[in-house]
Design an enzyme around this catalytic site. Sequence first.
Site, PDB file in Angstrom:
ATOM      1  N   LYS A 124       0.862  -1.183   0.000  1.00  0.00           N
ATOM      2  CA  LYS A 124       0.000   0.000   0.000  1.00  0.00           C
ATOM      3  C   LYS A 124       0.892   1.225   0.000  1.00  0.00           C
ATOM      4  O   LYS A 124       2.023   1.172   0.481  1.00  0.00           O
ATOM      5  CB  LYS A 124      -0.875   0.021   1.263  1.00  0.00           C
ATOM      6  CG  LYS A 124      -2.122   0.851   1.110  1.00  0.00           C
ATOM      7  CD  LYS A 124      -3.222   0.014   0.487  1.00  0.00           C
ATOM      8  CE  LYS A 124      -4.472   0.812   0.211  1.00  0.00           C
ATOM      9  NZ  LYS A 124      -5.586  -0.097  -0.131  1.00  0.00           N
ATOM     10  N   ASP A 164      -7.147   4.052  -4.372  1.00  0.00           N
ATOM     11  CA  ASP A 164      -7.776   3.904  -3.045  1.00  0.00           C
ATOM     12  C   ASP A 164      -8.391   5.276  -2.771  1.00  0.00           C
ATOM     13  O   ASP A 164      -8.659   6.032  -3.728  1.00  0.00           O
ATOM     14  CB  ASP A 164      -6.737   3.501  -1.981  1.00  0.00           C
ATOM     15  CG  ASP A 164      -7.380   3.021  -0.679  1.00  0.00           C
ATOM     16  OD1 ASP A 164      -7.845   1.880  -0.615  1.00  0.00           O
ATOM     17  OD2 ASP A 164      -7.455   3.813   0.292  1.00  0.00           O
TER      18      ASP A 164
END
Length: 444
Positions: A124, A164
């Site tokens: 991430k 995201d």
Amino acid sequence: MDAKKVLDDLKRRFPNEVEYHQAVEEVLSTIEEEYNKHPEFDKVNLIERLCIPDRVFQFRVTWMDDKGNIQTNMGYRVQHNNVIGPYKGGLRFHSSVNLGILKFLAFEQTFKNSLTTLPMGGAKGGADFTPRGKSNAEVMRFCQSFMLELSKHIGPDIDVPAGDIGVGGREIGYMFGMYKKLRKEFTGVLTGKSMEFGGSLIRPEATGYGNIYFLMEMLKTKGTDLKGKSCLISGSGNVAQYTAEKVLELGGKVLTMSDSNGYIYDPDGITTEKLNYIMELKNVYRGRISEYADKYGVKYVAGEKPWGEKADIALPSATQNELNGDHARQLVANGVIAVSEGANMPSTPEAIEVFQDAKILYAPGKAANAGGVSVSGLEMSQNSLRLSWTSEEVDNRLKSIMKNIHEACVKYGTQPDGYVNYVKGANVAGFMKVAKAMMAQGIY
Ligand code: NDP
Ligand code: 2IT
């Protein structure tokens, strides 16, 4: 496994990273029993090696705003684990982004990606930059400057980022363009691309649709479906929008949507026409959800979450820890039968306990929202093949992946009394595959 020691060591080494501690604690508490059946794991300290990311990159991002001022932000990429495939996971652009949040997300992503059955490791990244309120030119300059550093650490067989919070098709496009210019290569280094340059059909819809496919599998175990059921949705971004679209398609009613300022409550239900308005409001004009209340003359509650409203189903689709113990008690008191998480870790540990004590259907994000990264995985496959599949083909694959994840949760999470603990099921199933791959690849 000495779970307390693992967690205490993490807290000592990485103080203040509370979301990371929270995510690790949840996984350790649910996999401990299964882990202890495999003494070979503890011999190689597998759990500590799995909890700490392989590596973390941090860098300064400098860009010029429209007034000519020089701005700085912090950029990050957390490469958590790549034993089952290249690092894979989204990029979050939001003022709240910090290392603790990205480490929790990368940790979760590793288990989620394992559940999808596709060959993807966990990662991430992101920056403490909020695109909201910025011009297109500012967002472009930021994305280009961010990619100047990130490009050194990613690649189609190394690490494949995607979107995201705060990162959608626009941001992916600007970052893809810059990567291509820097590297002089056209590869599937990012997913969530536009259709014209290698994106997959259904990727924008995938997280929301996948969550509802998962929910339908859960409802099926109770002999029911979505027809006539009322739903509370939080958020009004990518995940929330396509969650709402699929709920409507399957005969459910959407009562609420929200953003970081508050929520709207539409007692007649958000229709397809009204949802199209929200999509335009959010994706084109980048406005506030309160404008819906002004337009349609419904209730807007500033500064609150929608969880106090009465409904059959709750679909948290905004951000982590947006649903606490009090919210959960309120939902249960109001007769909620299912909670399925589009967001990552939206329910606090106390809220999860309330849902499980009440024995309602409760699906954690790493299972229920895995549809997004699954279609990212399918985008990688299509890019490698230099082919693109039809919507129907991608959607069918998505449905079958969500069904498989549901089956894995039932297999590993069914308790003696028949109640399915989807948290345990998802964690154990996700963990076992990663653990076996780590054992096979030696100690390093
Ligand atoms: P978007 O940026 O498209 O939308 C985010 C939505 O959540 C907006 O409505 C935003 O409101 C709201 N929100 C964001 N931060 C907060 C906050 N701190 N408090 C309250 N509301 C907030 O993001 P996505 O829809 O892509 O992501 C939503 C969730 O789903 C996240 O948890 C993400 O990690 C998760 N997820 C996303 C996937 C994807 O493919 N995009 C895949 C799997 C999970 P505002 O406009 O006011 O900021
Ligand atoms: O949390 C997630 O799974 C995502 N943001 C999607 C990641 C991806 O690589 O598509």
